[in-house]
Design a protein around this motif. Structure first.
Motif, PDB file in Angstrom:
ATOM      1  N   ALA A 158      -9.089  29.077 -61.777  1.00 23.20           N
ATOM      2  CA  ALA A 158      -9.382  30.021 -61.101  1.00 23.20           C
ATOM      3  C   ALA A 158      -8.450  31.911 -62.109  1.00 23.20           C
ATOM      4  CB  ALA A 158      -9.005  30.504 -59.737  1.00 23.20           C
ATOM      5  N   ASN A 159      -7.228  30.844 -61.967  1.00 24.37           N
ATOM      6  CA  ASN A 159      -6.386  31.801 -63.473  1.00 24.37           C
ATOM      7  C   ASN A 159      -7.081  31.930 -64.804  1.00 24.37           C
ATOM      8  OD1 ASN A 159      -4.772  32.770 -65.180  1.00 24.37           O
ATOM      9  ND2 ASN A 159      -3.708  33.502 -63.416  1.00 24.37           N
ATOM     10  N   ARG A 160      -7.639  30.862 -65.830  1.00 24.68           N
ATOM     11  CA  ARG A 160      -8.672  30.462 -66.828  1.00 24.68           C
ATOM     12  C   ARG A 160      -9.941  31.253 -66.749  1.00 24.68           C
ATOM     13  NH1 ARG A 160      -8.868  26.341 -70.515  1.00 24.68           N
ATOM     14  NH2 ARG A 160      -7.784  24.824 -69.310  1.00 24.68           N
ATOM     15  N   LEU A 161     -10.461  31.498 -65.760  1.00 21.67           N
ATOM     16  CA  LEU A 161     -12.244  31.438 -65.249  1.00 21.67           C
ATOM     17  C   LEU A 161     -11.610  33.276 -65.053  1.00 21.67           C
ATOM     18  CD1 LEU A 161     -13.460  29.459 -63.589  1.00 21.67           C
ATOM     19  CD2 LEU A 161     -13.701  29.212 -66.255  1.00 21.67           C
ATOM     20  N   THR A 162     -10.552  33.439 -64.805  1.00 24.11           N
ATOM     21  CA  THR A 162     -10.231  35.367 -64.411  1.00 24.11           C
ATOM     22  C   THR A 162     -10.366  35.893 -65.501  1.00 24.11           C
ATOM     23  OG1 THR A 162      -9.748  34.169 -62.110  1.00 24.11           O
ATOM     24  CG2 THR A 162      -9.174  36.843 -63.424  1.00 24.11           C
ATOM     25  N   ARG A 163      -9.202  35.046 -66.352  1.00 21.07           N
ATOM     26  CA  ARG A 163      -9.115  36.206 -67.857  1.00 21.07           C
ATOM     27  C   ARG A 163     -10.231  35.900 -68.292  1.00 21.07           C
ATOM     28  NH1 ARG A 163      -4.859  32.125 -67.729  1.00 21.07           N
ATOM     29  NH2 ARG A 163      -5.535  30.827 -69.813  1.00 21.07           N
ATOM     30  N   GLU A 164     -11.232  34.838 -68.689  1.00 16.21           N
ATOM     31  CA  GLU A 164     -11.556  35.040 -69.908  1.00 16.21           C
ATOM     32  C   GLU A 164     -13.045  35.498 -69.307  1.00 16.21           C
ATOM     33  OE1 GLU A 164     -13.532  30.901 -70.439  1.00 16.21           O
ATOM     34  OE2 GLU A 164     -11.367  30.030 -70.574  1.00 16.21           O
ATOM     35  N   TYR A 165     -13.345  36.052 -68.395  1.00  9.93           N
ATOM     36  CA  TYR A 165     -14.550  36.738 -67.791  1.00  9.93           C
ATOM     37  C   TYR A 165     -14.279  38.125 -67.370  1.00  9.93           C
ATOM     38  CZ  TYR A 165     -17.253  33.280 -68.696  1.00  9.93           C
ATOM     39  OH  TYR A 165     -18.532  31.311 -69.526  1.00  9.93           O
ATOM     40  N   PHE A 166     -13.592  38.513 -66.381  1.00 12.48           N
ATOM     41  CA  PHE A 166     -12.962  39.139 -65.684  1.00 12.48           C
ATOM     42  C   PHE A 166     -11.865  40.341 -66.079  1.00 12.48           C
ATOM     43  CE2 PHE A 166     -14.278  36.868 -61.319  1.00 12.48           C
ATOM     44  CZ  PHE A 166     -15.574  36.641 -62.068  1.00 12.48           C
ATOM     45  N   ARG A 167     -11.308  39.552 -67.336  1.00 15.38           N
ATOM     46  CA  ARG A 167      -9.936  40.458 -68.335  1.00 15.38           C
ATOM     47  C   ARG A 167     -10.533  42.030 -68.127  1.00 15.38           C
ATOM     48  NH1 ARG A 167      -6.171  39.250 -71.782  1.00 15.38           N
ATOM     49  NH2 ARG A 167      -6.603  36.417 -71.435  1.00 15.38           N
ATOM     50  N   GLN A 169     -11.631  44.379 -65.717  1.00 15.36           N
ATOM     51  CA  GLN A 169     -12.789  44.537 -64.614  1.00 15.36           C
ATOM     52  C   GLN A 169     -12.398  44.443 -63.312  1.00 15.36           C
ATOM     53  OE1 GLN A 169     -16.525  43.606 -65.400  1.00 15.36           O
ATOM     54  NE2 GLN A 169     -16.669  44.263 -67.162  1.00 15.36           N
ATOM     55  N   ASP A 170     -12.316  45.147 -62.789  1.00 13.05           N
ATOM     56  CA  ASP A 170     -11.396  45.184 -61.214  1.00 13.05           C
ATOM     57  C   ASP A 170     -11.724  46.077 -60.289  1.00 13.05           C
ATOM     58  OD1 ASP A 170      -9.627  43.984 -59.248  1.00 13.05           O
ATOM     59  OD2 ASP A 170      -8.198  45.267 -59.813  1.00 13.05           O
ATOM     60  N   PRO A 171     -12.234  46.017 -59.746  1.00 12.06           N
ATOM     61  CA  PRO A 171     -13.182  44.579 -59.352  1.00 12.06           C
ATOM     62  C   PRO A 171     -14.320  44.492 -60.450  1.00 12.06           C
ATOM     63  CG  PRO A 171     -15.081  46.226 -58.031  1.00 12.06           C
ATOM     64  CD  PRO A 171     -13.384  46.866 -58.605  1.00 12.06           C
ATOM     65  N   PRO A 172     -14.721  43.229 -60.556  1.00 10.57           N
ATOM     66  CA  PRO A 172     -16.051  42.624 -62.018  1.00 10.57           C
ATOM     67  C   PRO A 172     -16.853  43.304 -62.038  1.00 10.57           C
ATOM     68  CG  PRO A 172     -15.482  41.223 -60.412  1.00 10.57           C
ATOM     69  CD  PRO A 172     -14.332  42.304 -60.135  1.00 10.57           C
ATOM     70  N   SER A 173     -17.785  43.758 -63.149  1.00  5.26           N
ATOM     71  CA  SER A 173     -19.515  44.231 -62.875  1.00  5.26           C
ATOM     72  C   SER A 173     -20.198  42.706 -62.513  1.00  5.26           C
ATOM     73  CB  SER A 173     -20.021  44.628 -64.149  1.00  5.26           C
ATOM     74  OG  SER A 173     -20.001  43.371 -65.578  1.00  5.26           O
ATOM     75  N   GLU A 174     -21.274  43.000 -61.314  1.00  6.54           N
ATOM     76  CA  GLU A 174     -22.193  41.704 -61.033  1.00  6.54           C
ATOM     77  C   GLU A 174     -22.492  41.178 -62.620  1.00  6.54           C
ATOM     78  OE1 GLU A 174     -26.888  41.716 -59.066  1.00  6.54           O
ATOM     79  OE2 GLU A 174     -25.596  43.372 -59.165  1.00  6.54           O
ATOM     80  N   ARG A 176     -20.893  40.223 -65.112  1.00  4.12           N
ATOM     81  CA  ARG A 176     -19.367  38.861 -65.484  1.00  4.12           C
ATOM     82  C   ARG A 176     -19.744  38.480 -64.062  1.00  4.12           C
ATOM     83  NH1 ARG A 176     -19.472  38.560 -69.536  1.00  4.12           N
ATOM     84  NH2 ARG A 176     -17.853  37.623 -69.808  1.00  4.12           N
ATOM     85  N   THR A 177     -20.040  38.653 -63.388  1.00  5.35           N
ATOM     86  CA  THR A 177     -20.107  37.267 -61.913  1.00  5.35           C
ATOM     87  C   THR A 177     -20.996  36.713 -61.956  1.00  5.35           C
ATOM     88  OG1 THR A 177     -19.027  38.948 -60.361  1.00  5.35           O
ATOM     89  CG2 THR A 177     -19.924  37.648 -59.564  1.00  5.35           C
ATOM     90  N   ARG A 178     -22.663  37.276 -62.616  1.00  4.55           N
ATOM     91  CA  ARG A 178     -23.358  35.829 -63.022  1.00  4.55           C
ATOM     92  C   ARG A 178     -22.718  35.566 -63.954  1.00  4.55           C
ATOM     93  NH1 ARG A 178     -26.509  40.850 -61.979  1.00  4.55           N
ATOM     94  NH2 ARG A 178     -26.889  40.747 -64.131  1.00  4.55           N
ATOM     95  N   ALA A 179     -22.801  36.101 -65.230  1.00  2.00           N
ATOM     96  CA  ALA A 179     -22.165  35.349 -65.963  1.00  2.00           C
ATOM     97  C   ALA A 179     -21.068  33.973 -65.772  1.00  2.00           C
ATOM     98  CB  ALA A 179     -21.551  35.602 -67.489  1.00  2.00           C
ATOM     99  N   ALA A 245     -16.471  39.966 -53.945  1.00  2.00           N
ATOM    100  CA  ALA A 245     -17.037  40.238 -55.369  1.00  2.00           C
ATOM    101  C   ALA A 245     -16.944  41.831 -55.434  1.00  2.00           C
ATOM    102  CB  ALA A 245     -18.150  39.944 -55.533  1.00  2.00           C
ATOM    103  N   GLU A 246     -16.691  42.860 -53.514  1.00  2.00           N
ATOM    104  CA  GLU A 246     -17.315  44.106 -53.946  1.00  2.00           C
ATOM    105  C   GLU A 246     -15.821  44.361 -53.654  1.00  2.00           C
ATOM    106  OE1 GLU A 246     -18.752  43.920 -50.023  1.00  2.00           O
ATOM    107  OE2 GLU A 246     -20.734  43.869 -50.546  1.00  2.00           O
TER     108      GLU A 246
END
Length: 347
Positions: A158-167, A169-174, A176-179, A245-246
């Motif tokens: 969970a932490n690894r993917l948060t760093r890689e995909y959501f760094r 972005q808070d909340p992340p874009s749709e 990045r979530t789809r990716a 996600a929201e």
């Protein structure tokens, strides 16, 4: 006996009675270091964080001695295992604290966690699948006896993917979530096929990530005790994932079960959990309170010491998901590659 667990967020000491067949904890202590928040790109752990880790291990060693534990069995998971400066971290911790840190390969983590889950659930659970989402990796195992027939670790923490995909972005874009969902599906494709083929009677989920998601989906709170049945359906998790996600990390921390320390990574954890259940055809999981630490304790109880770990287990190389060997620390022969065991020749 004492077990010291160095994870992505905390360094936790558990001291348990090992005279009987059940590891009964008599004392626990933790220090929240949040090492994952300070990891540099590429996984390098900075010197100041290594120094903090040394201090935490030294404090745990001293506390263990006050409880009659001369030296705990200390192990580190993906946060140290995957660090490019791992050798220097291990050398410094051992030199300054006197406590050697063992590096458990992800497959060994999966096997020991499966052992704990099997002991907790009992034989009536039948063919058993186990899911464990940590900070750096996802462990999956399946078996019909106390040993898993299949065990694997994937870089889907969970932490690894948060760093890689959501760094940032808070909340992340749709987008990045789809990716992230696409990435998880790609990583899980062959493993999910294997689990569907095995058709487990029971699926258990361990780890704080699953415990917090279960609470968010309506499972009883921790104060109800470990013997209170807890479960989570895929349908409830889908709705909870959409809700997470929201929200920003600060807003997620106000939700039932989501701690402030893990709020930032809760969305990535939920996406991994839901995608895993969907691809594997799992409608419901049982939340199991025992996990890796209990698996280590159980193995030490069975052997009477920690000599079962001789340090020869292979470590993962980078993000390689399927090793050339799967070591069974709880007995049995070496298995062939996990991919070679998939039905229909998938690999």
């Amino acid at each position: 006996m004492g077990v010291l667990d160095v994870g992505s967020n905390t360094v936790r000491l558990v001291i348990a009675e090992t005279d009987g067949a059940v590891p009964l904890p008599v004392h626990t202590a933790k220090r929240r270091l949040r090492l994952s928040e300070h990891v540099e790109r590429g996984g390098h752990l900075p010197d100041e964080q290594v120094a903090r880790l040394v201090g935490a291990v030294t404090a745990a060693r001293d506390e263990g001695r006050r409880w009659g534990v001369r030296r705990p069995f200390a192990f580190a998971t993906a946060i140290v295992r995957d660090a490019p400066n791992r050798t220097e971290i291990l050398r410094q911790v051992a030199a300054e604290s006197g406590v050697p840190l063992h590096i458990l390969p992800g497959e060994v983590e999966a096997e020991l966690t499966f052992l704990a889950a099997r002991r907790w659930m009992g034989w009536r659970a039948g063919p058993l699948a186990m899911l464990d989402i940590g900070g750096g990796s996802l462990e999956v195992a399946f078996g019909r006896s106390k040993l898993p027939d299949f065990a694997i670790s994937l870089p889907l923490g969970a932490n690894r993917l948060t760093r890689e995909y959501f760094r940032g972005q808070d909340p992340p874009s749709e987008r990045r979530t789809r990716a992230l969902r696409r990435h998880v599906r790609h990583q899980l494709r062959d493993v999910a096929a294997r689990i569907r083929w095995e058709a487990p009677r029971t699926t258990v989920a361990t780890s704080r990530t699953f415990q917090q998601l279960g609470r968010l989906c309506g499972a009883p709170p921790g104060r109800s005790g470990p013997f209170t049945p807890r479960g989570m359906t895929r349908a409830d998790l889908r709705r909870a994932t959409s809700r997470l996600a929201e929200l920003s990390a600060a807003e997620r921390a106000d939700l039932p079960g989501i701690s402030a320390a893990r709020a930032g990574q809760s969305l990535a954890g939920a996406i991994v959990a839901h995608t895993t259940m969907k691809l594997m055809g799992i409608d419901e999981v049982t939340i199991c309170p025992w996990a890796l630490r209990e698996g280590v304790l159980l193995r030490c109880i069975e052997d009477g010491n920690a000599d079962w770990w001789d340090g020869t287990a292979p470590s993962l190389r980078g993000h390689e998901a399927v090793p050339t060997r799967v070591l069974h620390p709880v007995g049995g022969d070496d298995a062939a590659t996990a991919g070679a065991q998939l039905p229909g020749g998938a690999g």
